[in-house]
Design an enzyme around this catalytic site. Structure first.
Site, short mmCIF file in Angstrom:
data_model
loop_
_atom_site.label_atom_id
_atom_site.label_comp_id
_atom_site.label_asym_id
_atom_site.label_seq_id
_atom_site.Cartn_x
_atom_site.Cartn_y
_atom_site.Cartn_z
N LYS A 138 46.37 41.24 12.98
CA LYS A 138 47.53 40.67 12.51
C LYS A 138 47.67 39.36 12.43
CE LYS A 138 50.56 44.61 14.31
NZ LYS A 138 51.73 45.10 14.86
N LYS A 160 44.04 55.71 9.00
CA LYS A 160 44.60 56.20 10.25
C LYS A 160 46.13 56.62 9.95
CE LYS A 160 45.84 56.09 15.12
NZ LYS A 160 46.01 55.30 16.29
N LYS A 172 52.95 55.76 11.95
CA LYS A 172 54.44 55.98 11.71
C LYS A 172 55.08 54.59 11.08
CE LYS A 172 54.78 54.74 16.66
NZ LYS A 172 55.10 55.20 18.09
#
Length: 338
Positions: free
Chosen positions: A111, A198, A201
């Protein structure tokens, strides 16, 4: 009896991948271990959150914990922010963890590289010590997680070894050394649209994941559109056929069939029949969970369970926190009672 701790962030509804990778293991583990299952809402605020939405998602995840089969008579179920020892322990852990260790954490590296070091919160760098605190406060011997969380468990183990070496008295270690438990199959469920990535959500492509609260028709459509390949041959080969291999892993995880059983069962039948049956297997798994989930959200039962869980968690966590404080010399020396 050994102790288990596990926590999930309330940042959106868990996917079938979260269920297979971690939550599914909880059901059997609660019968054989002393279990603490936590909604780690303090972890969620490393990125900005809408307050009302965060609170709703926290309750939603707690309801899902119970709906999948966790029994409050067997396991302690609670919300992280309702046990203040987590934040206190995290500070002690930060002060005994190096910047180098934290900067090596995959999520921070990814990030910060994407958004720049000035574009991420300090909490994104320092949340791993909070995760370490989550685990050590309950004297956890075992932490059931997906394999992508192994790095955090390695950090926890390194910290426990260092802390005990620095501050424990001979033959009186302050903290318990945890071990990781990873599901044999399906511990890393992949995206339905990009099977080399992967399942998440937070994926902007809603077809890439199945939410635990997806309606049956939505589940069927998502499985039907799942990426496979042009051969039509059902075989388990993650390197060369990641799409169908991922679907086989999911099918095995939501039923009693092994991957070998499924390959034999659907030999020569093609992807259409296989996908249709997989979709129904997921629907059959999720429908009773969704029914129980809605019952919990519309009654006082959930609040009662969470109140009782927080009370139990506080007693255990505060004892460990006090041992940590005593070990490093915080506060006054405890007086011996006459």
């Amino acid at each position: 009896m050994e102790t288990i701790f596990s926590g999930i962030q309330p940042s959106g509804t868990p996917t079938i991948g979260n269920y297979i990778g971690a939550i599914k293991q909880f059901i059997n583990l609660q019968n054989d271990y002393k279990c603490y299952f936590c909604v780690v809402d303090e972890h969620a605020i490393t990125v900005p959150q809408a307050p009302l939405e965060l609170r709703q998602q926290t309750l939603s995840l707690a309801a899902l914990y119970l709906a999948v089969g966790l029994n409050p008579k067997k396991a302690t179920i609670f919300i992280q922010s309702e046990v203040s020892a987590h934040a206190e322990a995290a500070w002690i852990i930060q002060c005994n963890t190096t910047i180098g260790e934290l900067e090596r954490m995959t999520q921070f590296k990814d990030k910060s590289q994407k958004n720049g070091r000035t574009g991420v919160s300090a909490g994104l760098l320092t949340y791993p010590p909070l995760m370490v605190g989550d685990i050590v406060l309950y004297n956890a011997n075992l932490v059931p997680v997906g394999d992508d969380q192994k790095q955090h468990l390695e950090l926890t183990r390194d910290f426990v070894e260092r802390f005990n070496k620095r501050y424990s008295q001979p033959n009186q270690e302050i903290l318990t050394m945890p071990e990781v438990k990873i599901a044999e199959h399906g511990s890393r469920v992949m995206s339905l649209q990009e099977p080399t990535k992967k399942m998440s959500k937070s994926d902007p492509n809603k077809k890439a994941f199945i939410s635990m609260l997806d309606e049956p028709d939505i589940i069927r459509k998502k499985i039907k559109s799942a990426v496979t390949d042009s051969t039509g041959i059902i075989e388990y080969d993650p390197e060369n056929k990641p799409g169908i291999s991922n679907l086989l892993s999911i099918f095995s995880a939501v039923t009693d069939f092994t991957i070998d059983d499924l390959v034999l069962k659907y030999n020569g039948q093609g992807y259409g029949v296989f996908k249709a049956d997989l979709a129904e297997a997921i629907v059959d798994l999720l429908l009773p969970i969704q029914t129980r989930y809605n019952e919990l959200l519309h009654s006082d039962e959930l609040d009662v369970i969470l109140d009782e869980g927080a009370q139990v968690a506080r007693l255990v966590a505060n004892k460990t926190l006090q041992r940590m404080k005593n070990g490093i010399g915080l506060g006054r020396k405890p007086r011996k009672r006459k």
